[in-house]
Design a protein around this motif. Structure first.
Motif, PDB file in Angstrom:
ATOM      1  N   ASN A  39       0.802  -1.225   0.000  1.00  0.00           N
ATOM      2  CA  ASN A  39       0.000   0.000   0.000  1.00  0.00           C
ATOM      3  C   ASN A  39       0.834   1.274   0.000  1.00  0.00           C
ATOM      4  OD1 ASN A  39      -2.523  -1.382   0.128  1.00  0.00           O
ATOM      5  ND2 ASN A  39      -2.168  -1.764   2.320  1.00  0.00           N
ATOM      6  N   ASP A  40       2.109   1.138  -0.265  1.00  0.00           N
ATOM      7  CA  ASP A  40       2.997   2.305  -0.239  1.00  0.00           C
ATOM      8  C   ASP A  40       2.949   3.021  -1.586  1.00  0.00           C
ATOM      9  OD1 ASP A  40       5.506   3.901  -0.514  1.00  0.00           O
ATOM     10  OD2 ASP A  40       5.902   3.093   1.485  1.00  0.00           O
ATOM     11  N   ALA A  41       2.447   4.244  -1.593  1.00  0.00           N
ATOM     12  CA  ALA A  41       2.280   4.993  -2.842  1.00  0.00           C
ATOM     13  C   ALA A  41       3.621   5.325  -3.489  1.00  0.00           C
ATOM     14  CB  ALA A  41       1.485   6.269  -2.582  1.00  0.00           C
ATOM     15  N   ASN A  42       4.656   5.555  -2.679  1.00  0.00           N
ATOM     16  CA  ASN A  42       5.974   5.867  -3.250  1.00  0.00           C
ATOM     17  C   ASN A  42       6.530   4.679  -4.029  1.00  0.00           C
ATOM     18  OD1 ASN A  42       6.177   8.509  -2.229  1.00  0.00           O
ATOM     19  ND2 ASN A  42       6.850   7.753  -0.244  1.00  0.00           N
ATOM     20  N   ILE A  43       6.375   3.487  -3.468  1.00  0.00           N
ATOM     21  CA  ILE A  43       6.878   2.289  -4.139  1.00  0.00           C
ATOM     22  C   ILE A  43       6.104   2.043  -5.427  1.00  0.00           C
ATOM     23  CG2 ILE A  43       7.066  -0.215  -3.942  1.00  0.00           C
ATOM     24  CD1 ILE A  43       7.572   0.218  -0.917  1.00  0.00           C
ATOM     25  N   LEU A  44       4.785   2.178  -5.369  1.00  0.00           N
ATOM     26  CA  LEU A  44       3.964   1.958  -6.561  1.00  0.00           C
ATOM     27  C   LEU A  44       4.294   2.976  -7.658  1.00  0.00           C
ATOM     28  CD1 LEU A  44       0.590   1.246  -4.743  1.00  0.00           C
ATOM     29  CD2 LEU A  44       1.930  -0.412  -6.060  1.00  0.00           C
ATOM     30  N   THR A  45       4.539   4.225  -7.250  1.00  0.00           N
ATOM     31  CA  THR A  45       4.887   5.258  -8.231  1.00  0.00           C
ATOM     32  C   THR A  45       6.238   4.975  -8.864  1.00  0.00           C
ATOM     33  OG1 THR A  45       3.582   6.918  -7.038  1.00  0.00           O
ATOM     34  CG2 THR A  45       5.262   7.731  -8.564  1.00  0.00           C
ATOM     35  N   ALA A  46       7.198   4.592  -8.046  1.00  0.00           N
ATOM     36  CA  ALA A  46       8.532   4.283  -8.579  1.00  0.00           C
ATOM     37  C   ALA A  46       8.463   3.099  -9.542  1.00  0.00           C
ATOM     38  CB  ALA A  46       9.490   3.993  -7.431  1.00  0.00           C
ATOM     39  N   ARG A  47       7.667   2.078  -9.195  1.00  0.00           N
ATOM     40  CA  ARG A  47       7.554   0.928 -10.099  1.00  0.00           C
ATOM     41  C   ARG A  47       6.869   1.335 -11.403  1.00  0.00           C
ATOM     42  NH1 ARG A  47       4.791  -4.708  -8.231  1.00  0.00           N
ATOM     43  NH2 ARG A  47       2.873  -3.451  -8.388  1.00  0.00           N
ATOM     44  N   GLY A  48       5.862   2.212 -11.293  1.00  0.00           N
ATOM     45  CA  GLY A  48       5.207   2.703 -12.495  1.00  0.00           C
ATOM     46  C   GLY A  48       6.166   3.469 -13.398  1.00  0.00           C
ATOM     47  N   ASN A  49       6.999   4.312 -12.818  1.00  0.00           N
ATOM     48  CA  ASN A  49       7.979   5.060 -13.614  1.00  0.00           C
ATOM     49  C   ASN A  49       8.983   4.127 -14.274  1.00  0.00           C
ATOM     50  OD1 ASN A  49       7.012   7.700 -13.222  1.00  0.00           O
ATOM     51  ND2 ASN A  49       8.018   7.857 -11.235  1.00  0.00           N
ATOM     52  N   CYS A  50       9.377   3.076 -13.545  1.00  0.00           N
ATOM     53  CA  CYS A  50      10.302   2.094 -14.111  1.00  0.00           C
ATOM     54  C   CYS A  50       9.650   1.389 -15.303  1.00  0.00           C
ATOM     55  CB  CYS A  50      10.697   1.087 -13.030  1.00  0.00           C
ATOM     56  SG  CYS A  50      11.933  -0.121 -13.547  1.00  0.00           S
ATOM     57  N   LYS A  51       8.392   1.025 -15.160  1.00  0.00           N
ATOM     58  CA  LYS A  51       7.672   0.378 -16.260  1.00  0.00           C
ATOM     59  C   LYS A  51       7.515   1.327 -17.446  1.00  0.00           C
ATOM     60  CE  LYS A  51       5.151  -2.914 -13.350  1.00  0.00           C
ATOM     61  NZ  LYS A  51       3.833  -3.287 -12.757  1.00  0.00           N
ATOM     62  N   ASN A  52       7.293   2.603 -17.181  1.00  0.00           N
ATOM     63  CA  ASN A  52       7.276   3.586 -18.279  1.00  0.00           C
ATOM     64  C   ASN A  52       8.589   3.554 -19.044  1.00  0.00           C
ATOM     65  OD1 ASN A  52       4.709   4.666 -18.233  1.00  0.00           O
ATOM     66  ND2 ASN A  52       5.246   6.466 -17.014  1.00  0.00           N
ATOM     67  N   SER A  53       9.684   3.531 -18.309  1.00  0.00           N
ATOM     68  CA  SER A  53      11.003   3.513 -18.961  1.00  0.00           C
ATOM     69  C   SER A  53      11.217   2.231 -19.758  1.00  0.00           C
ATOM     70  CB  SER A  53      12.100   3.663 -17.913  1.00  0.00           C
ATOM     71  OG  SER A  53      12.001   4.916 -17.250  1.00  0.00           O
ATOM     72  N   LEU A  54      10.559   1.155 -19.330  1.00  0.00           N
ATOM     73  CA  LEU A  54      10.649  -0.119 -20.037  1.00  0.00           C
ATOM     74  C   LEU A  54       9.583  -0.235 -21.123  1.00  0.00           C
ATOM     75  CD1 LEU A  54      11.309  -2.415 -16.942  1.00  0.00           C
ATOM     76  CD2 LEU A  54      12.909  -2.018 -18.826  1.00  0.00           C
ATOM     77  N   THR A  55       8.836   0.866 -21.347  1.00  0.00           N
ATOM     78  CA  THR A  55       7.762   0.980 -22.348  1.00  0.00           C
ATOM     79  C   THR A  55       6.593   0.037 -22.082  1.00  0.00           C
ATOM     80  OG1 THR A  55       8.644  -0.603 -23.977  1.00  0.00           O
ATOM     81  CG2 THR A  55       9.482   1.678 -24.088  1.00  0.00           C
ATOM     82  N   ASP A  56       6.452  -0.405 -20.840  1.00  0.00           N
ATOM     83  CA  ASP A  56       5.305  -1.216 -20.456  1.00  0.00           C
ATOM     84  C   ASP A  56       4.231  -0.272 -19.903  1.00  0.00           C
ATOM     85  OD1 ASP A  56       3.509  -3.135 -19.664  1.00  0.00           O
ATOM     86  OD2 ASP A  56       4.791  -4.031 -18.122  1.00  0.00           O
ATOM     87  N   PHE A  57       3.642   0.517 -20.785  1.00  0.00           N
ATOM     88  CA  PHE A  57       2.784   1.616 -20.356  1.00  0.00           C
ATOM     89  C   PHE A  57       1.467   1.139 -19.741  1.00  0.00           C
ATOM     90  CE2 PHE A  57       5.321   3.307 -23.975  1.00  0.00           C
ATOM     91  CZ  PHE A  57       6.127   4.141 -23.229  1.00  0.00           C
TER      92      PHE A  57
END
Length: 451
Positions: free
Chosen positions: A161-179
């Motif tokens: 439930n940690d929003a910081n972790i979820l946001t960081a993972r989302g940004n990483c997926k963006n960089s990996l083009t897994d939008f």
């Protein structure tokens, strides 16, 4: 004269009482005071309290650890690392000490050292989500995206439930083009923290790449409402408007980007593109030229403090000295008379005659640290940085707690290209209470690439 005498007596009595009170306080008292001030976000006060605790008990690892956190909050990353080195030497099993040393090293782009610290902290505390999260951030900065994603996945398993972790993972997926997968993470993060700007920006970018321009505009506009001084948000919203063919509206966003960050070379390029599509070829070319030249300058240019020393720093330090140094009674050797006359001459711009007076003051009283320091100021103002450095060395040898001397020596060292040593001196100046040092530490030292 009577009025002055009374005020001096009162000040002396106050100093005596303070000394008595200081003698009654223990290292534990100052440590607890530092914790209270840290909690109140008085990090300068906390730093001073922890410093006193360390003087009284130099073998207490938590004092160094907490002083490191205070320094980090003041953007003194190099000073923070030095304290964490000491904390780890005293207690090599503290996972948090490795963690925060890794964070500071990462901010200074010492990613290799940071990774070693994060690995060690995880060895000591393998079930702490925050440790995996920070190692993931470091790996992301190193562009090790697959490894970073593994860390974020582990962190999310431990703290779903940690929003910081979820946001960081989302940004990483963006960089990996897994939008599409990134959208899911940003959505969860925003459920936990609806006003989280980074999550809104990340989702806005993912939607942009998935051609959901309406949703993307909504996310960037909301992020801008929450963080109206973030230049990059205007830039990215401008990209969406450019894709929609709304060139005039996009130009308005690029204008705002450049108002907030005049060195945003990508905004110059994008604005130039929009202007070319609007038929403004001449101004478009000017923007494109700036985007190219500015990028080259950012890679090649290195600025020093020479002009700042002569025009701003020296009058400031001279004022500090004049306000602090008050002669109660002239000694037989009259060294103080030469020193004060030199201060006054220097304040009127007569640097060379002032230097002669300070030379005489040092000859007459070679153990007066202030005389060396003031002579160092004057030498620096006359362009003799080598002589100024020698005087600063003499000052701190005679008075190891002379904060302003560390400050001046730090800037001279930085100006001469020895940036690491210069930033170390600035950190010491701040540690000793000269809080102006933190402005320069923030502006310059945290941008120095560490070897």
């Amino acid at each position: 004269m009577k009025k002055i005498y009374v005020s001096l007596c009162t000040a002396s009595l106050g100093l005596l009482l303070s000394s008595v009170a200081l003698g009654q306080q223990t290292a534990v008292d100052f440590f607890n005071e530092g914790i209270q001030k840290s909690n109140a976000k008085d990090f300068t006060g906390a730093l001073q309290a922890f410093t006193t605790a360390i003087i009284l008990n130099p073998e207490n690892a938590p004092s160094y650890y907490n002083r490191a956190l205070a320094k980090s909050s003041l953007n003194d990353l190099q000073g923070s690392i030095a304290d964490l080195d000491q904390a780890i030497e005293l207690n090599s099993q503290d996972a948090n000490a490795y963690l925060y040393r890794g964070v500071s090293r990462s901010k200074l782009e010492d990613y290799r050292g940071a990774m070693q610290d994060f690995n060690r902290s995880i060895e000591l505390s393998p079930n702490d989500a925050f440790l995996y999260y920070n190692r993931g951030l470091c790996r992301s900065q190193m562009n090790y995206l697959a490894s970073a994603l593994t860390d974020y996945n582990k962190a999310a398993t431990l703290a779903p439930n940690d929003a910081n972790i979820l946001t960081a993972r989302g940004n990483c997926k963006n960089s990996l083009t897994d939008f599409k997968s990134a959208l899911a993470d940003f959505g969860l993060a925003l459920e936990k923290a609806p006003n989280k700007t980074n999550a809104l920006a990340g989702r806005g970018y993912a939607r942009f790449k998935l051609e959901d321009y309406k949703g993307s505009l909504a996310d960037f506009s909301r992020a801008i409402e929450l963080s109206p001084q973030d230049a990059d948000l205007f830039y990215k919203r401008g990209l969406v408007k450019t894709r929609l063919g709304e060139f005039d509206n996009a130009i308005a966003d690029y204008n705002k980007t450049l108002e907030l960050n005049p060195n945003h070379f990508r905004a110059f390029f994008s604005r130039g593109f929009c202007r070319s599509r609007s038929g403004n070829t001449k101004v478009a070319l000017a923007d494109l030229d700036k985007s190219i030249e500015m990028d080259n300058r950012s890679l090649q240019t290195k600025s020093y403090y020479s002009e700042f020393i002569t025009q701003n720093l020296l009058p400031l330090l001279a004022t500090v000295v004049q306000e602090r140094y008050k002669v109660a009674e002239l000694s037989e050797d009259r060294a103080d008379a030469y020193m004060v006359r030199g201060i006054l001459k220097n304040s009127t711009g007569d640097g060379k005659p002032a230097l002669l007076d300070l030379n005489r003051a040092v000859e007459l009283n070679p153990i007066n640290s202030e005389a060396y320091f003031i002579r160092g100021i004057i030498r620096s103002s006359l362009g003799d940085q080598k002589g100024a450095m020698i005087d600063c060395n003499s000052t701190v040898k005679l008075n190891p707690r002379h904060a302003e001397a560390y400050y001046l020596r730090g800037i001279i060292r930085y100006d001469g290209g020895d940036e690491v040593a210069g930033c170390g001196d600035l950190s010491r100046a701040g540690e000793l209470g000269y809080v102006q040092a933190y402005k320069l530490i923030t502006d310059r030292c945290n941008k120095v690439a560490r070897q």
